[in-house]
Structures are given as structure tokens and as C-alpha cells.
Design a protein around this motif. Sequence first.
Motif, short mmCIF file in Angstrom:
data_model
loop_
_atom_site.label_atom_id
_atom_site.label_comp_id
_atom_site.label_asym_id
_atom_site.label_seq_id
_atom_site.Cartn_x
_atom_site.Cartn_y
_atom_site.Cartn_z
N ASP A 123 0.83 -1.21 0.00
CA ASP A 123 0.00 0.00 0.00
C ASP A 123 0.86 1.25 0.00
O ASP A 123 0.56 2.23 -0.70
CB ASP A 123 -0.93 0.03 1.21
CG ASP A 123 -2.02 -1.04 1.12
OD1 ASP A 123 -2.30 -1.49 -0.01
OD2 ASP A 123 -2.57 -1.40 2.17
N PHE A 124 1.93 1.23 0.79
CA PHE A 124 2.81 2.38 0.82
C PHE A 124 3.50 2.57 -0.53
O PHE A 124 3.62 3.69 -1.03
CB PHE A 124 3.87 2.23 1.92
CG PHE A 124 4.80 3.40 2.01
CD1 PHE A 124 4.36 4.60 2.53
CD2 PHE A 124 6.10 3.31 1.55
CE1 PHE A 124 5.20 5.70 2.60
CE2 PHE A 124 6.95 4.39 1.60
CZ PHE A 124 6.50 5.59 2.14
N TYR A 125 3.91 1.49 -1.17
CA TYR A 125 4.54 1.56 -2.48
C TYR A 125 3.58 2.16 -3.50
O TYR A 125 3.97 3.03 -4.30
CB TYR A 125 4.99 0.17 -2.92
CG TYR A 125 5.41 0.10 -4.37
CD1 TYR A 125 6.62 0.63 -4.78
CD2 TYR A 125 4.58 -0.48 -5.32
CE1 TYR A 125 7.00 0.59 -6.11
CE2 TYR A 125 4.94 -0.52 -6.65
CZ TYR A 125 6.16 0.01 -7.03
OH TYR A 125 6.53 -0.04 -8.35
N LEU A 126 2.32 1.71 -3.50
CA LEU A 126 1.35 2.23 -4.46
C LEU A 126 1.07 3.71 -4.21
O LEU A 126 0.94 4.49 -5.15
CB LEU A 126 0.05 1.43 -4.39
CG LEU A 126 0.14 0.00 -4.89
CD1 LEU A 126 -1.17 -0.73 -4.66
CD2 LEU A 126 0.52 -0.04 -6.36
N TRP A 127 0.96 4.09 -2.95
CA TRP A 127 0.73 5.49 -2.63
C TRP A 127 1.90 6.35 -3.09
O TRP A 127 1.72 7.39 -3.69
CB TRP A 127 0.52 5.67 -1.13
CG TRP A 127 0.34 7.09 -0.74
CD1 TRP A 127 -0.80 7.83 -0.81
CD2 TRP A 127 1.36 7.98 -0.27
NE1 TRP A 127 -0.56 9.11 -0.40
CE2 TRP A 127 0.76 9.24 -0.07
CE3 TRP A 127 2.72 7.85 0.00
CZ2 TRP A 127 1.47 10.33 0.39
CZ3 TRP A 127 3.41 8.94 0.45
CH2 TRP A 127 2.79 10.17 0.64
N GLU A 128 3.13 5.89 -2.82
CA GLU A 128 4.32 6.64 -3.21
C GLU A 128 4.42 6.73 -4.74
O GLU A 128 4.76 7.78 -5.29
CB GLU A 128 5.56 5.96 -2.65
CG GLU A 128 6.84 6.71 -2.93
CD GLU A 128 8.07 5.98 -2.43
OE1 GLU A 128 9.12 6.63 -2.35
OE2 GLU A 128 7.97 4.78 -2.13
N ARG A 129 4.08 5.66 -5.42
CA ARG A 129 4.14 5.66 -6.87
C ARG A 129 3.12 6.65 -7.45
O ARG A 129 3.43 7.39 -8.38
CB ARG A 129 3.85 4.25 -7.38
CG ARG A 129 3.96 4.12 -8.85
CD ARG A 129 3.76 2.70 -9.26
NE ARG A 129 3.74 2.60 -10.71
CZ ARG A 129 3.26 1.60 -11.37
NH1 ARG A 129 2.76 0.57 -10.73
NH2 ARG A 129 3.27 1.58 -12.67
N ARG A 130 1.91 6.64 -6.92
CA ARG A 130 0.89 7.60 -7.39
C ARG A 130 1.34 9.03 -7.17
O ARG A 130 1.14 9.90 -8.01
CB ARG A 130 -0.44 7.35 -6.68
CG ARG A 130 -1.23 6.25 -7.29
CD ARG A 130 -2.62 6.19 -6.69
NE ARG A 130 -3.01 4.80 -6.58
CZ ARG A 130 -3.23 4.16 -5.47
NH1 ARG A 130 -3.16 4.77 -4.31
NH2 ARG A 130 -3.56 2.89 -5.48
N PHE A 131 1.95 9.29 -6.02
CA PHE A 131 2.42 10.63 -5.69
C PHE A 131 3.50 11.07 -6.67
O PHE A 131 3.48 12.19 -7.18
CB PHE A 131 2.93 10.67 -4.25
CG PHE A 131 3.48 12.01 -3.86
CD1 PHE A 131 2.64 13.07 -3.61
CD2 PHE A 131 4.85 12.20 -3.75
CE1 PHE A 131 3.13 14.32 -3.25
CE2 PHE A 131 5.36 13.43 -3.40
CZ PHE A 131 4.50 14.49 -3.15
N ARG A 132 4.47 10.18 -6.95
CA ARG A 132 5.55 10.52 -7.87
C ARG A 132 5.03 10.73 -9.28
O ARG A 132 5.47 11.64 -9.99
CB ARG A 132 6.61 9.42 -7.87
CG ARG A 132 7.58 9.54 -6.72
CD ARG A 132 8.73 8.59 -6.84
NE ARG A 132 8.27 7.29 -6.37
CZ ARG A 132 8.59 6.13 -6.94
NH1 ARG A 132 9.37 6.09 -7.98
NH2 ARG A 132 8.13 5.00 -6.46
N MET A 133 4.08 9.90 -9.74
CA MET A 133 3.55 10.05 -11.09
C MET A 133 2.75 11.34 -11.22
O MET A 133 2.84 12.02 -12.24
CB MET A 133 2.67 8.85 -11.45
CG MET A 133 3.43 7.55 -11.55
SD MET A 133 4.77 7.60 -12.74
CE MET A 133 3.86 7.50 -14.23
#
Length: 88
Positions: free
Chosen positions: A16-26
Amino acid sequence: MKFTLAAPSLFVSDRDFYLWERRFRMKKLYSNKPVIFSLVLPGLVVFLFAVLAPILLSIYYGFTDYSGMGEAHLPHTRIIGKSIIDAQ
């Protein structure tokens, strides 16, 4: 009745943290105008050379007496030039 212990909702899994971080970076990346331009530019270049260039060349060769060999001549340029001069 059987009670089970559920994981508290305060803990976030690594996924979940990885997906959140990825969405934020994109989101940050795609809001940057030079990045958007650099992603769109190759598509525009391919479009210009693959689609528009053959269309423009066919229009040019349509006005010539080009047979496929030798040079392409515009046979009606003298007539068009004279008519423009005569019209003035």
C-alpha cells in the motif's frame, strides 16, 4: 462465538505504501510541463514524417509531370506566371 484479532487499520502494508508513493511521484511528474512536452514530442515527430510528409509530397508530385525517372518539372508555372502578370 469465536473472536479473532484483526490487524489495526493504522498499519499500512509495504505494498500500500509503495502504491501510494508511486501515485504521488507520477502525479508530480505529469504535472511538470517539460516532461509532458518530452513525452508528446516523439509522437508528433513520427506523425509529421509518417503521415503528413507523404501527403504533401503527393500534392507536389500531382502538379508535376513526373514519370518516376529523372527530375520533376512543373509544366504550368509559365502559364500561371503569365496569367498573374496579365491580371495586374
